[in-house]
Scaffold this motif. Sequence first.
Motif, PDB file in Angstrom:
ATOM      1  N   ALA A 284       5.657  11.973   7.337  1.00 18.22           N
ATOM      2  CA  ALA A 284       4.354  12.556   6.985  1.00 18.22           C
ATOM      3  C   ALA A 284       3.722  11.950   5.732  1.00 18.22           C
ATOM      4  N   PHE A 285       4.513  11.221   4.931  1.00 16.11           N
ATOM      5  CA  PHE A 285       4.003  10.664   3.670  1.00 16.11           C
ATOM      6  C   PHE A 285       3.632   9.190   3.774  1.00 16.11           C
ATOM      7  N   CYS A 286       3.935   8.541   4.903  1.00 11.57           N
ATOM      8  CA  CYS A 286       4.046   7.080   4.897  1.00 11.57           C
ATOM      9  C   CYS A 286       2.909   6.359   5.610  1.00 11.57           C
ATOM     10  N   VAL A 287       2.442   5.251   5.001  1.00 13.36           N
ATOM     11  CA  VAL A 287       1.337   4.469   5.575  1.00 13.36           C
ATOM     12  C   VAL A 287       1.810   3.369   6.527  1.00 13.36           C
TER      13      VAL A 287
ATOM     14  N   HIS B  38       0.820  -1.214   0.000  1.00 13.04           N
ATOM     15  CA  HIS B  38       0.000   0.000   0.000  1.00 13.04           C
ATOM     16  C   HIS B  38       0.850   1.259   0.000  1.00 13.04           C
ATOM     17  N   ILE B  39       2.152   1.104  -0.227  1.00 11.54           N
ATOM     18  CA  ILE B  39       3.064   2.222  -0.015  1.00 11.54           C
ATOM     19  C   ILE B  39       2.816   3.370  -0.999  1.00 11.54           C
ATOM     20  N   ARG B  40       2.478   3.011  -2.231  1.00 10.38           N
ATOM     21  CA  ARG B  40       2.147   4.045  -3.221  1.00 10.38           C
ATOM     22  C   ARG B  40       0.876   3.638  -3.950  1.00 10.38           C
ATOM     23  N   GLU B  41       0.248   4.652  -4.566  1.00 15.97           N
ATOM     24  CA  GLU B  41      -1.052   4.485  -5.190  1.00 15.97           C
ATOM     25  C   GLU B  41      -1.132   3.307  -6.156  1.00 15.97           C
TER      26      GLU B  41
ATOM     27  N   SER C 152      13.956   5.726  -6.304  1.00 16.13           N
ATOM     28  CA  SER C 152      13.373   7.063  -6.218  1.00 16.13           C
ATOM     29  C   SER C 152      11.933   7.029  -6.712  1.00 16.13           C
ATOM     30  N   PHE C 153      11.103   7.791  -6.041  1.00 20.76           N
ATOM     31  CA  PHE C 153       9.671   7.738  -6.289  1.00 20.76           C
ATOM     32  C   PHE C 153       9.090   9.136  -6.370  1.00 20.76           C
ATOM     33  N   LYS C 154       8.028   9.226  -7.148  1.00 18.75           N
ATOM     34  CA  LYS C 154       7.253  10.460  -7.147  1.00 18.75           C
ATOM     35  C   LYS C 154       6.317  10.384  -5.941  1.00 18.75           C
ATOM     36  N   TYR C 155       6.176  11.479  -5.232  1.00 20.60           N
ATOM     37  CA  TYR C 155       5.296  11.484  -4.059  1.00 20.60           C
ATOM     38  C   TYR C 155       3.894  11.026  -4.448  1.00 20.60           C
ATOM     39  N   SER C 156       3.344  10.140  -3.644  1.00 20.30           N
ATOM     40  CA  SER C 156       2.002   9.625  -3.895  1.00 20.30           C
ATOM     41  C   SER C 156       1.151   9.891  -2.651  1.00 20.30           C
ATOM     42  N   THR C 157       0.047  10.578  -2.848  1.00 21.42           N
ATOM     43  CA  THR C 157      -0.806  10.957  -1.714  1.00 21.42           C
ATOM     44  C   THR C 157      -1.402   9.716  -1.059  1.00 21.42           C
ATOM     45  N   ARG C 158      -1.175   9.536   0.206  1.00 20.42           N
ATOM     46  CA  ARG C 158      -1.763   8.397   0.919  1.00 20.42           C
ATOM     47  C   ARG C 158      -2.828   8.921   1.875  1.00 20.42           C
ATOM     48  N   PRO C 159      -4.096   8.601   1.616  1.00 13.55           N
ATOM     49  CA  PRO C 159      -5.165   9.101   2.483  1.00 13.55           C
ATOM     50  C   PRO C 159      -4.879   8.756   3.950  1.00 13.55           C
TER      51      PRO C 159
ATOM     52  N   LEU D 174      20.246   3.197   3.410  1.00 10.27           N
ATOM     53  CA  LEU D 174      19.975   4.244   4.401  1.00 10.27           C
ATOM     54  C   LEU D 174      19.220   5.396   3.738  1.00 10.27           C
ATOM     55  N   PRO D 175      17.898   5.259   3.652  1.00 11.51           N
ATOM     56  CA  PRO D 175      17.095   6.277   2.961  1.00 11.51           C
ATOM     57  C   PRO D 175      17.225   7.655   3.604  1.00 11.51           C
ATOM     58  N   VAL D 176      17.262   8.686   2.759  1.00 11.05           N
ATOM     59  CA  VAL D 176      17.283  10.061   3.256  1.00 11.05           C
ATOM     60  C   VAL D 176      16.018  10.799   2.813  1.00 11.05           C
ATOM     61  N   GLN D 177      15.440  10.370   1.706  1.00 10.35           N
ATOM     62  CA  GLN D 177      14.171  10.889   1.126  1.00 10.35           C
ATOM     63  C   GLN D 177      14.317  12.228   0.415  1.00 10.35           C
ATOM     64  N   ALA D 178      15.063  13.177   1.002  1.00  7.88           N
ATOM     65  CA  ALA D 178      15.192  14.498   0.367  1.00  7.88           C
ATOM     66  C   ALA D 178      16.437  15.193   0.900  1.00  7.88           C
TER      67      ALA D 178
ATOM     68  N   GLY E  85      19.936   4.152  -1.198  1.00  9.51           N
ATOM     69  CA  GLY E  85      18.989   5.095  -0.584  1.00  9.51           C
ATOM     70  C   GLY E  85      17.618   5.065  -1.222  1.00  9.51           C
ATOM     71  N   ASP E  86      16.690   5.773  -0.588  1.00 11.10           N
ATOM     72  CA  ASP E  86      15.355   6.004  -1.148  1.00 11.10           C
ATOM     73  C   ASP E  86      15.135   7.516  -1.223  1.00 11.10           C
ATOM     74  N   PHE E  87      14.426   7.935  -2.269  1.00 14.60           N
ATOM     75  CA  PHE E  87      14.128   9.362  -2.440  1.00 14.60           C
ATOM     76  C   PHE E  87      12.676   9.553  -2.839  1.00 14.60           C
ATOM     77  N   ILE E  88      12.117  10.656  -2.371  1.00 13.21           N
ATOM     78  CA  ILE E  88      10.788  11.052  -2.833  1.00 13.21           C
ATOM     79  C   ILE E  88      10.920  12.436  -3.458  1.00 13.21           C
ATOM     80  N   VAL E  89      10.422  12.597  -4.679  1.00  9.36           N
ATOM     81  CA  VAL E  89      10.383  13.942  -5.276  1.00  9.36           C
ATOM     82  C   VAL E  89       8.935  14.402  -5.369  1.00  9.36           C
TER      83      VAL E  89
HETATM   84  N1  5AD Z   1       4.945   8.382  -1.918  1.00  7.20           N
HETATM   85  C1  5AD Z   1       6.082   8.075  -2.562  1.00  7.20           C
HETATM   86  N2  5AD Z   1       7.030   7.286  -2.028  1.00  7.20           N
HETATM   87  C2  5AD Z   1       6.816   6.794  -0.783  1.00  7.20           C
HETATM   88  N3  5AD Z   1       7.568   6.010  -0.007  1.00  7.20           N
HETATM   89  C3  5AD Z   1       6.900   5.796   1.152  1.00  7.20           C
HETATM   90  N4  5AD Z   1       5.721   6.436   1.122  1.00  7.20           N
HETATM   91  C4  5AD Z   1       5.651   7.079  -0.072  1.00  7.20           C
HETATM   92  C5  5AD Z   1       4.678   7.922  -0.674  1.00  7.20           C
HETATM   93  N5  5AD Z   1       3.554   8.249  -0.061  1.00  7.20           N
HETATM   94  C6  5AD Z   1       8.901   5.539  -0.377  1.00  7.20           C
HETATM   95  C7  5AD Z   1       9.969   6.037   0.603  1.00  7.20           C
HETATM   96  C8  5AD Z   1      10.304   4.808   1.384  1.00  7.20           C
HETATM   97  C9  5AD Z   1      10.080   3.706   0.355  1.00  7.20           C
HETATM   98  C10 5AD Z   1       9.904   2.345   0.894  1.00  7.20           C
HETATM   99  O1  5AD Z   1       8.935   4.115  -0.336  1.00  7.20           O
HETATM  100  O2  5AD Z   1      11.077   6.472  -0.146  1.00  7.20           O
HETATM  101  O3  5AD Z   1      11.619   4.812   1.908  1.00  7.20           O
END
Ligand code: 5AD
Length: 440
Positions: free
Chosen positions: A164-167, A51-54, A336-343, A265-269, A305-309
């Motif tokens: 703040a972005f994570c389920v 359920h991490i992204r849409e 790396s992932f595009k931010y996905s809105t998680r209700p 070691l994710p930093v996200q941004a 790493g992991d990144f969210i843009v």
């Molecule tokens: N949108 C995009 N990426 C996300 N991740 C977690 N939640 C979201 C989200 N809402 C990414 C983060 C995390 C990885 C497992 O998934 O980068 O480290």
Amino acid sequence: MSAPKKLFIKTYGCQMNVYDSERMAEALGGEGYVETKSPDDADMILLNTCHIREKAAEKVYSELGRFKGLKAEKPDLKIGVAGCVAQAEGQEIMRRQPLVDLVVGPQSYHRLPEMEAKAREGEKVLDTDFPEEDKFEKLKNRPKAKRGPTAFLTVQEGCDKFCAFCVVPYTRGAEVSRPADRILREAQDLVERGVREITLLGQNVNAYHGAGPNGDMTLAQLIWELDKVDGLERIRFTTSHPNDMQDDLIEAHGTCAKLMPYLHLPVQAGSDKILKRMNRAHTAESYLRLIERIRAARPDILISGDFIVGFPEETEADFQATLDLVEEVKYGTAYSFKYSTRPGTPAAERPQVDPKEADDRLQRLQALLTTQQREVQDSMVGRDVTVLFEKAGRFPGQMVGKSDYLHAVHVADCDRAIGDLARVRILSSGANSLAGALID
Ligand code: 5AD
Ligand code: SF4
């Protein structure tokens, strides 16, 4: 004796889901199920969801729709949804897709045998509790099947960080660490079944604090206990949070020979403004200093790493700070992932970045990460690494395995078996793997 029933499991998402799917197959194995690779001849289909992204959840619904014909042909076929979409959406899944007989959350899958029996009687069953009992203990003592050379082992589950972005804190629940003796028993059992490398899993694995003989243990202390297990040759762990990277774990990277030189070691941004809004509780600078200390302990360590843009309110300047941080760290691999809105998560309510802009940033970030990944991989040429062989290659006499740094390595004219470790000189670097030759 009646023919065994067949179980088809499809796994989405992270490595913990892979581990959970194995446990579910074992639980249903006790009820006479054997696994099949095709949904067409299954008596039960389980989708272990993410359920991490849409897109992950949407894929599940479209996959479920595809089983319509199959279920019409075979009314006895049972269809279940497990994992984090099951946890997050529960009853909604059955409403949206009446084909589903069973919904089981990640904390309840040890109850699958009873659920399966009810489903066989025509009941719709749902269990998304966070029960008190230890699901891992309920699932032990299954038949000792031979295993491949690598395995996952869950040591910790859930997360209290609430980025703040994570389920994850909602779907997997609060942070819980398994007691060390149970982990060690499971590791011993895996080794007896042929496993040489174990990856310790947890959503926040370096926050591990499971009970040991003299109080709670740190992840480093657990790793040192695993280091004593004869026949276990390699230890990895994932995923870590920068704020839980304790001194003894950093030190272990320099002193524990079985602990592999690879750290996710994710930093996200890279922008402090965005990190703050993400509730990450660290800055870009503190992350960079941490990487420096880890590299001082183990200079050749490969950092992932992991990144969210496109996180809400990310400006071009904020994004540039992410690129700058990437330039400084030099990642060996990255996601790396595009931010996905998680209700239900705090960031869902905030002003969103234009999706086109986010796409563009993702492309630019991925281009940089791909170049770095390539450079790090190419820098292996001429070096000697240890390879754990995992399977035969496509060509006669060729074997494929993973280096200490987790690069795939192909070795021609290789007389070693699956599960063997050997020193290999790296000769060339291809698109996604290295090629090398055995050293004597
Ligand atoms: N949108 C995009 N990426 C996300 N991740 C977690 N939640 C979201 C989200 N809402 C990414 C983060 C995390 C990885 C497992 O998934 O980068 O480290
Ligand atoms: Fe999600 Fe990881 Fe943050 Fe926990 S630390 S909330 S699992 S991104």
